[in-house]
Design an enzyme around this catalytic site. Structure first.
Site, PDB file in Angstrom:
ATOM      1  NE  ARG A   1      -3.575  -2.257   2.751  1.00  0.00           N
ATOM      2  CZ  ARG A   1      -3.274  -3.409   3.349  1.00  0.00           C
ATOM      3  NH1 ARG A   1      -2.057  -3.593   3.874  1.00  0.00           N
ATOM      4  NH2 ARG A   1      -4.172  -4.380   3.441  1.00  0.00           N
TER       5      ARG A   1
ATOM      6  CE  LYS B   1      -6.364  -0.706   4.683  1.00  0.00           C
ATOM      7  NZ  LYS B   1      -7.665  -0.934   4.006  1.00  0.00           N
TER       8      LYS B   1
ATOM      9  CG  HIS C   1      -6.059   0.728  -4.574  1.00  0.00           C
ATOM     10  ND1 HIS C   1      -5.754   0.006  -3.434  1.00  0.00           N
ATOM     11  CD2 HIS C   1      -7.148   0.130  -5.119  1.00  0.00           C
ATOM     12  CE1 HIS C   1      -6.629  -0.971  -3.285  1.00  0.00           C
ATOM     13  NE2 HIS C   1      -7.488  -0.921  -4.296  1.00  0.00           N
TER      14      HIS C   1
ATOM     15  NE  ARG D   1      -3.391  -3.354  -1.620  1.00  0.00           N
ATOM     16  CZ  ARG D   1      -2.819  -4.161  -0.729  1.00  0.00           C
ATOM     17  NH1 ARG D   1      -1.507  -4.297  -0.708  1.00  0.00           N
ATOM     18  NH2 ARG D   1      -3.546  -4.850   0.126  1.00  0.00           N
TER      19      ARG D   1
ATOM     20  CG  HIS E   1      -6.157  -8.629   1.135  1.00  0.00           C
ATOM     21  ND1 HIS E   1      -6.357  -8.973  -0.183  1.00  0.00           N
ATOM     22  CD2 HIS E   1      -6.114  -7.267   1.153  1.00  0.00           C
ATOM     23  CE1 HIS E   1      -6.423  -7.874  -0.923  1.00  0.00           C
ATOM     24  NE2 HIS E   1      -6.280  -6.834  -0.133  1.00  0.00           N
TER      25      HIS E   1
ATOM     26  CE1 TYR F   1      -6.539  -5.678  -6.208  1.00  0.00           C
ATOM     27  CE2 TYR F   1      -6.789  -7.108  -4.299  1.00  0.00           C
ATOM     28  CZ  TYR F   1      -6.552  -5.859  -4.843  1.00  0.00           C
ATOM     29  OH  TYR F   1      -6.330  -4.792  -4.014  1.00  0.00           O
TER      30      TYR F   1
END
Length: 296
Positions: A146, A170, A240, A243, A266, A275
């Site tokens: 990210r 995150k 993004h 990514r 994730h 994706y």
């Protein structure tokens, strides 16, 4: 008082960024203002679902997109879950709420040709900024990290001997990413120029501005948009999308979905599966081209 305690909880225990905290605060203040106007009281701690539902209806009526409404409601939901946690209320009024339906729109990924063109054919300046900007693009494409993760890479996170990179994602989750030999070479080249900077204020960070300050997220966006605009007609050109490109290209080449999930950081496989639609499109083309029953 409860709002201040909630924001402190998000900051100290959840390690949320200042940007995220501002978004939560703004959403809660918006609902408080609505609640005071509609129900003549700013006290939202013991409100009911009907009151929140009427706010949702008003937001939709004003033309706010479902995705934005869901984000605002998510802020409220987190707040009421916090009140349950500290014993202020017994049950969250949003316990049984179902989010509004939204369309998942992904930016169209860059093609392999476009990435080849930007990394091989674009004449980056042979100075600190040119070398840094090319490394930013290379690293985002080679790792799928990210934008915020890239900005916060510290020198101690880079292990050139092991060809690995430590990133903090995150929820403060750490993961170790492998680096291609070409990336290690590019970092070494960049470090030669970085060491020439006269003033290095934040020397613990890998990526700096010419005055020696830590880079910022807007700068990364500008870099991606500037150079990809030279080779791609796509409307959206952002970190993004890069990514998204990383994940799509890996899946197109047969990478395991779980492996891609881990590389992206994730928490669930469902987040990675968005994706796969481009990968499936590639499989369909290969199938039609190769299957003997396909009529030419």
């Amino acid at each position: 008082m409860s709002l201040d305690a909630f924001l402190s909880y998000l900051s100290l225990e959840k390690n949320y960024s200042s940007h995220t905290l501002s978004a939560y605060k703004r959403d809660l203040e918006d609902f408080t203002a609505y609640h005071e106007e509609a129900f003549l009281t700013p006290d939202i701690d013991k409100t009911d679902y009907g009151s929140i539902r009427s706010w949702i209806v008003e937001l939709v009526g004003k033309g706010l997109k479902n995705q934005s409404v869901n984000r605002k409601v998510a802020s409220l939901k987190a707040y009421y879950n916090f009140l349950v946690k500290i014993g202020e209320i017994k049950t969250s009024p949003l316990k049984k709420h179902k989010a509004l339906k939204t369309e998942k729109k992904m930016g169209v990924p860059f093609s392999e040709l476009e990435m080849q063109q930007v990394l091989v054919q674009i004449p980056f300046e042979n100075d600190f900024e040119g070398i840094r900007d090319k490394l930013i693009i290379e690293l985002l494409y080679a790792t799928g990290m990210r934008r915020a993760e890239l900005v916060n890479i510290r020198m101690q996170d880079v292990d050139l001997h092991q060809s690995t990179l430590r990133v903090i994602g995150k929820r403060n989750k750490e993961r170790i990413l492998p680096m291609l030999a070409s990336i290690v070479e590019s970092i070494n080249t960049y470090m030669i120029e970085r060491n020439k900077l006269e003033s290095v204020e934040n020397n613990e960070y890998l990526f700096l501005t010419p005055p020696g300050h830590k880079i910022y997220e807007t700068l990364v966006y500008r870099v991606i948009n500037k150079y990809l605009s030279m080779v791609s007609p796509k409307v959206k050109k952002s970190p993004h999308v890069l990514r998204h490109t990383f994940a799509t290209h890996l899946l197109n080449k047969g990478a395991d979905l779980n492996a891609v999930k881990e590389l992206l950081g994730h928490s669930s496989l469902a987040s990675t599966q968005v994706y796969t639609h481009n990968s499936i499109a590639e499989l369909k083309k290969a199938h039609l081209k190769a299957h003997p029953r396909n009529k030419k």
